[in-house]
Design a protein around this motif. Structure first.
Motif, PDB file in Angstrom:
ATOM      1  N   ASP A   2       0.873  -1.262   0.153  1.00 34.62           N
ATOM      2  CA  ASP A   2      -0.095  -0.036  -0.013  1.00 34.62           C
ATOM      3  C   ASP A   2       0.905   1.041   0.049  1.00 34.62           C
ATOM      4  O   ASP A   2       1.918   1.229   0.801  1.00 34.62           O
ATOM      5  CB  ASP A   2      -0.797  -0.007   1.176  1.00 34.62           C
ATOM      6  CG  ASP A   2      -1.871  -1.266   1.295  1.00 34.62           C
ATOM      7  OD1 ASP A   2      -1.867  -1.671   2.519  1.00 34.62           O
ATOM      8  OD2 ASP A   2      -2.465  -1.548   0.147  1.00 34.62           O
ATOM      9  N   SER A  99      -3.607  -1.311  -3.099  1.00 38.57           N
ATOM     10  CA  SER A  99      -3.082  -2.477  -2.966  1.00 38.57           C
ATOM     11  C   SER A  99      -2.718  -3.200  -4.063  1.00 38.57           C
ATOM     12  O   SER A  99      -3.296  -3.119  -5.135  1.00 38.57           O
ATOM     13  CB  SER A  99      -3.890  -3.342  -2.218  1.00 38.57           C
ATOM     14  OG  SER A  99      -4.305  -2.574  -0.981  1.00 38.57           O
ATOM     15  N   ALA A 168      -6.447  -7.649   0.002  1.00 33.92           N
ATOM     16  CA  ALA A 168      -6.306  -6.612  -0.728  1.00 33.92           C
ATOM     17  C   ALA A 168      -7.821  -5.705  -0.467  1.00 33.92           C
ATOM     18  O   ALA A 168      -7.666  -4.731  -0.296  1.00 33.92           O
ATOM     19  CB  ALA A 168      -6.277  -7.004  -2.302  1.00 33.92           C
TER      20      ALA A 168
END
Length: 283
Positions: A2, A99, A168
Motif C-alpha cells: 500500500d 493494494s 487486498a
C-alpha cells in the motif's frame, strides 16, 4: 503493498487525455522506462498514454516481455519511470491509495488466514471490532470462513490466492493492482476465482488494473482491455468491453458480442506475439 500519495494537480497536458466529465484515477502521458541489462540499453516502455477512470475494471493484455508488469510496478511505486508523467488521484485520504496482488502467493506463512487478511487494517490502526467484522465479511466472500485459523501451508494454491484477494479488498484501497494472480491455477479454479473477484468488485466498484496474458480472462473481467505492443511496449489498442454485468466466467462466452470482441483482440495481439517471438529468436 500500500502506498499513499497526495491528491495531485492535473497538468494542462495531462488534462488533454482526460474525459471532460470525470477526473481520472490513473493517468500516464508519454511514459517511458529504460534500464541497462548486460551492458545494453533496453527500452521497456515507450510513450505510453492511457487514462483509467475511477471505478473502471481495466485489463492489460500483451505478449511476454512487453512491459505489462513494468507498467503495473511503476503505478504501484515499486519502480520509477525514466521519463513522461504519471498521476494517481487519491479521492479519499482516509483510505489507502492502492493494494497489489501478485502472481505468486504473497501472504505471510507465519500468520493464520484471518491474521493475513487483517494485516493492512492492523497497520492502519483500524479499531479491533471493525477489523474483526471486516475480516469475517471478506473470508465469507471468498469462501474461507472455516479456514480462518489455518496457516498458508495447509491451503491449496487457489485458496492462498483467495486470501490475497480478501486481504487486498479488506484494506479498502481505492486502486487494486493485480499481476496475473490466476496464471498458475487450473481452469476450474481460475473460473471460480474470476467469479469471486467479480462478485466482490461489483459491491465496491474499485478501480482495478489487471495484468493477463489471456484474451478470455480480459473479456470475462474487464470494462476495457488495453492491448500492448511487443517491446518496447506501448498502447496499440484500447477496446471497450460492453458485455452485460454481472458475468459468469463460462456463461459470458455465449453472450452476444463475445466472439467478435475475442476475434478483434486476437487480431490486435497476434502480430505482436509473433514479433516478440521473432525478436527473442534473433537475440
Amino acid at each position: 503493498m500500500d502506498t499513499m500519495t497526495q491528491n495531485p494537480v492535473i497538468s494542462p497536458q495531462m488534462a488533454d487525455l482526460c474525459s471532460p466529465a470525470r477526473i481520472p484515477q490513473i493517468a500516464a502521458r508519454n511514459l517511458c522506462k529504460e534500464f541497462v541489462s548486460g551492458g545494453r540499453r533496453v527500452v521497456a516502455l515507450q510513450d505510453v498514454n492511457v487514462v483509467i477512470e475511477r471505478g473502471q475494471f481495466c485489463c492489460i493484455v500483451g505478449p511476454s516481455g512487453c512491459g505489462k508488469t513494468t507498467f503495473l510496478r511503476i503505478v504501484s511505486g515499486l519502480e520509477t519511470h525514466t521519463s513522461g508523467e504519471l498521476r494517481l488521484t487519491h479521492f479519499n485520504q482516509t483510505k489507502p491509495l492502492l493494494s497489489m496482488v501478485f502472481q505468486e502467493q504473497s501472504i505471510f506463512p507465519w500468520m493464520t488466514v484471518a491474521d493475513n487478511v487483517e494485516y493492512g487494517l492492523r497497520m492502519r490502526k483500524v479499531p479491533k471490532a471493525e477489523r474483526r467484522d471486516t475480516v469475517r465479511h471478506y473470508l465469507e466472500k471468498v469462501g474461507l470462513s472455516q479456514f480462518a485459523g489455518s496457516f498458508p501451508h495447509q491451503l491449496s494454491g487457489g485458496m492462498k490466492q483467495r486470501v490475497s484477494i480478501a486481504r487486498a479488498f479488506a484494506n479498502d484501497p481505492e486502486i487494486l493492482l493485480m499481476d496475473e494472480p490466476f496464471a498458475a491455477l487450473d481452469e476450474q479454479n481460475k473460473a471460480i476465482l474470476q467469479e469471486e473477484l467479480l462478485r466482490i468488485w461489483e459491491e465496491s466498484r474499485k478501480t482495478v488494473l489487471f495484468i493477463t496474458h489471456s484474451i478470455d480472462e480480459a473479456l470475462v473481467l474487464s470494462d476495457r482491455a488495453l492491448v500492448m505492443t511487443a517491446r518496447p511496449g506501448t498502447l496499440k489498442a484500447d477496446i471497450d468491453v460492453p458485455l452485460q454485468r454481472p458475468r459468469g466466467a463460462y456463461e459470458i462466452r455465449s453472450s452476444p458480442g463475445y466472439a467478435e470482441l475475442n476475434e478483434r483482440m486476437w487480431k490486435e495481439l497476434r502480430e505482436e506475439v509473433m514479433h516478440a517471438r521473432l525478436t527473442k529468436e534473433l537475440a
